[in-house]
Design an enzyme around this catalytic site. Structure first.
Site, PDB file in Angstrom:
ATOM      1  N   ILE A 111       6.737  -7.112  -1.162  1.00  0.00           N
ATOM      2  CA  ILE A 111       7.474  -8.643  -2.616  1.00  0.00           C
ATOM      3  C   ILE A 111       8.475  -9.062  -1.408  1.00  0.00           C
ATOM      4  O   ILE A 111       8.765 -10.280  -1.949  1.00  0.00           O
ATOM      5  CB  ILE A 111       7.056  -8.716  -3.753  1.00  0.00           C
ATOM      6  CG1 ILE A 111       8.419  -6.700  -3.905  1.00  0.00           C
ATOM      7  CG2 ILE A 111       6.126  -8.115  -4.259  1.00  0.00           C
ATOM      8  CD1 ILE A 111       8.520  -7.138  -5.428  1.00  0.00           C
ATOM      9  N   ASN A 161       1.040   3.191 -23.538  1.00  0.00           N
ATOM     10  CA  ASN A 161       0.434   4.257 -22.353  1.00  0.00           C
ATOM     11  C   ASN A 161      -1.288   3.614 -21.754  1.00  0.00           C
ATOM     12  O   ASN A 161      -1.487   3.687 -22.955  1.00  0.00           O
ATOM     13  CB  ASN A 161       0.279   5.339 -23.345  1.00  0.00           C
ATOM     14  CG  ASN A 161       1.761   6.363 -23.295  1.00  0.00           C
ATOM     15  OD1 ASN A 161       2.718   5.411 -24.016  1.00  0.00           O
ATOM     16  ND2 ASN A 161       1.351   7.666 -23.229  1.00  0.00           N
ATOM     17  N   PHE A 219       2.842  -6.941 -10.395  1.00  0.00           N
ATOM     18  CA  PHE A 219       3.472  -5.241 -10.181  1.00  0.00           C
ATOM     19  C   PHE A 219       3.712  -4.782  -9.695  1.00  0.00           C
ATOM     20  O   PHE A 219       3.725  -3.629  -9.775  1.00  0.00           O
ATOM     21  CB  PHE A 219       1.398  -5.608 -10.835  1.00  0.00           C
ATOM     22  CG  PHE A 219       0.972  -6.320 -11.817  1.00  0.00           C
ATOM     23  CD1 PHE A 219       0.695  -5.983 -13.293  1.00  0.00           C
ATOM     24  CD2 PHE A 219       0.291  -7.306 -11.592  1.00  0.00           C
ATOM     25  CE1 PHE A 219      -0.699  -6.635 -14.018  1.00  0.00           C
ATOM     26  CE2 PHE A 219      -0.632  -8.289 -12.217  1.00  0.00           C
ATOM     27  CZ  PHE A 219      -0.990  -7.439 -13.456  1.00  0.00           C
ATOM     28  N   THR A 235       7.349  -2.702 -19.699  1.00  0.00           N
ATOM     29  CA  THR A 235       7.456  -1.124 -19.821  1.00  0.00           C
ATOM     30  C   THR A 235       7.756  -1.255 -20.912  1.00  0.00           C
ATOM     31  O   THR A 235       9.167  -1.701 -21.419  1.00  0.00           O
ATOM     32  CB  THR A 235       7.230  -0.387 -18.766  1.00  0.00           C
ATOM     33  OG1 THR A 235       7.631   1.181 -19.051  1.00  0.00           O
ATOM     34  CG2 THR A 235       9.017   0.333 -18.513  1.00  0.00           C
ATOM     35  N   SER A 274       0.362  21.776 -19.567  1.00  0.00           N
ATOM     36  CA  SER A 274       1.416  21.586 -20.304  1.00  0.00           C
ATOM     37  C   SER A 274       1.655  21.263 -21.667  1.00  0.00           C
ATOM     38  O   SER A 274       1.678  19.793 -21.543  1.00  0.00           O
ATOM     39  CB  SER A 274       2.673  21.775 -19.987  1.00  0.00           C
ATOM     40  OG  SER A 274       2.362  22.513 -18.698  1.00  0.00           O
ATOM     41  N   TYR A 296      14.381   3.839 -13.649  1.00  0.00           N
ATOM     42  CA  TYR A 296      12.561   2.958 -13.550  1.00  0.00           C
ATOM     43  C   TYR A 296      12.370   2.262 -15.158  1.00  0.00           C
ATOM     44  O   TYR A 296      12.270   0.826 -15.225  1.00  0.00           O
ATOM     45  CB  TYR A 296      11.335   3.946 -13.935  1.00  0.00           C
ATOM     46  CG  TYR A 296      10.364   2.919 -14.975  1.00  0.00           C
ATOM     47  CD1 TYR A 296      10.065   2.015 -13.778  1.00  0.00           C
ATOM     48  CD2 TYR A 296       9.917   3.091 -15.330  1.00  0.00           C
ATOM     49  CE1 TYR A 296       8.502   1.768 -13.904  1.00  0.00           C
ATOM     50  CE2 TYR A 296       8.999   2.547 -16.001  1.00  0.00           C
ATOM     51  CZ  TYR A 296       8.361   1.602 -15.673  1.00  0.00           C
ATOM     52  OH  TYR A 296       6.991   1.277 -15.475  1.00  0.00           O
ATOM     53  N   ALA A 355       6.166  -2.692  -8.212  1.00  0.00           N
ATOM     54  CA  ALA A 355       7.389  -1.971  -8.616  1.00  0.00           C
ATOM     55  C   ALA A 355       6.921  -0.321  -8.291  1.00  0.00           C
ATOM     56  O   ALA A 355       5.611   0.127  -8.526  1.00  0.00           O
ATOM     57  CB  ALA A 355       7.421  -2.096 -10.413  1.00  0.00           C
ATOM     58  N   LEU A 386       1.098  -1.226  -0.185  1.00  0.00           N
ATOM     59  CA  LEU A 386       0.303  -0.517   0.279  1.00  0.00           C
ATOM     60  C   LEU A 386       1.173   1.120   0.034  1.00  0.00           C
ATOM     61  O   LEU A 386       0.171   2.451   0.253  1.00  0.00           O
ATOM     62  CB  LEU A 386      -1.174  -0.566   1.867  1.00  0.00           C
ATOM     63  CG  LEU A 386      -1.941  -1.098   1.154  1.00  0.00           C
ATOM     64  CD1 LEU A 386      -3.587  -0.774   2.714  1.00  0.00           C
ATOM     65  CD2 LEU A 386      -3.009  -1.383  -0.355  1.00  0.00           C
ATOM     66  N   SER A 387       1.981   1.101  -0.316  1.00  0.00           N
ATOM     67  CA  SER A 387       2.631   2.293  -0.633  1.00  0.00           C
ATOM     68  C   SER A 387       2.256   3.509  -1.028  1.00  0.00           C
ATOM     69  O   SER A 387       2.438   4.974  -1.469  1.00  0.00           O
ATOM     70  CB  SER A 387       4.584   2.560  -0.790  1.00  0.00           C
ATOM     71  OG  SER A 387       4.445   1.131  -1.975  1.00  0.00           O
TER      72      SER A 387
END
Length: 326
Positions: free
Chosen positions: A54, A168, A71, A115, A202, A139, A73, A35-36
């Site tokens: 994990i 995306n 998931f 990704t 922007s 990342y 990460a 839950l971070s």
């Protein structure tokens, strides 16, 4: 046939939607999340929830599980540049601990949330899995490092693994939608403008070699993405690490996305033209031919207006509007 699955990071955006799809398909699901960055309320009804890291997966993982969908990460590009150690420790070190736990428990199937950031600045407008990988952020580098780890695990220890490289991701599914802090993705940022939380959006560069001068990106609905994970479970083969791009194969410019948000929300959404950001390619679109061939996956929600409408409904529900049609 139903299975039993551990979903790490299943309280986050994509993980929660995948967990919900698994539950709806009749599977037994355990969500592991610290839950971070995730939200307890995003865990679907019917799934068991464990609040934990994990790095400690061995405490709960046992031979009763058929597979792990991973998931968990950190995923903020800017933060990864400022705090690379956080990304190496969690994304790489945490996954190493997870692989160790899987090996010890005899759980031999893994679907990994990878990704398009692994490619870095693309060599071609339509990216395939054969294109060079040269990530431009810690990342992206951490995700590529995990892909290499999984390849070695499959070859040495017979792991059946599929990495899915997202482009995306957008939209919402039921009560599960996109929430980041800080927010960095275009569609939720635009919706914040529509909700009055930001004055303007922007636009980073309007002089690219594209039809309207703004960057073009491939947007994929999160529900289409989730369905690919269920197909990946069925396609995973012992000793093989399959890597597949997930995208629609066509792109929308930043300006097209802005106009679509204006149409869907009925709000003006002011824009401010800013300079180009370093490393932003003009066009970034996925070839998902391998996912179609190997997984039997075909996205069915490629309409940008529909993707934005789902995200808008979720954003309004999140701001105290009981009836999103008001």
């Amino acid at each position: 046939m139903s299975g039993k699955y551990l979903v790490t990071g299943g309280a986050g955006y994509v993980g929660s939607v995948v967990a919900r799809h698994l539950v709806e398909a009749g599977h037994s699901v355990t969500v592991l999340d610290d839950l971070s960055t995730g939200f307890r309320e995003a865990v679907p009804a019917g799934a068991e929830f464990i609040e934990g890291r994990i790095q400690e997966a061995a405490r709960w993982l046992d031979a009763s599980y058929d597979a792990v969908l991973h998931f968990a990460a950190f995923s903020q590009v800017g933060e990864s540049v400022a705090r690379p150690e956080k990304y190496w420790s969690n994304n790489v070190g945490g996954t190493m601990a997870l692989l160790d736990a899987m090996r010890a428990a005899g759980v031999r199937t893994l679907v990994f949330s990878s990704t398009a950031a692994t490619y870095g600045e693309p060599a071609s407008a339509l990216l395939t899995e054969a294109d060079p990988t040269a990530p431009t952020s810690p990342y992206g580098a951490s995700k590529l490092a995990v892909d290499h780890m999984i390849t070695g695990e499959a070859a040495a220890h017979g792991l059946a693994a599929v990495s899915l490289r997202y482009f995306n991701v957008a939209g919402a599914y039921g009560s599960c939608g996109e929430r980041h802090d800080p927010e960095s993705h275009l569609i939720p940022l635009l919706l914040q403008v529509a909700l009055g939380e930001r004055e303007s959006i922007s636009v980073f560069g309007d002089d690219y070699p594209t039809p309207d001068g703004t960057c073009v990106r491939d947007y994929i609905h999160v529900a289409d993405l989730a369905e690919a994970h269920l197909l990946a479970l069925a396609a995973a083969t012992a000793g093989e690490h399959l890597i597949c791009n997930l995208g629609n194969g066509n792109g929308f410019s930043v300006r097209e996305v802005v106009e679509t948000v204006r149409k869907v929300t009925g709000h003006p959404v002011p824009e401010v033209i800013a300079g180009r950001r370093p490393g932003d390619p003009a066009v970034l679109v996925a070839s998902a031919a391998r996912a179609h061939e190997r997984l039997g996956w075909q996205p069915s929600r490629a309409d940008l207006e529909g993707i934005v409408a789902d995200a808008w409904d979720f954003a309004r529900r999140g701001h105290g509007r009981e009836n999103p049609d008001d």
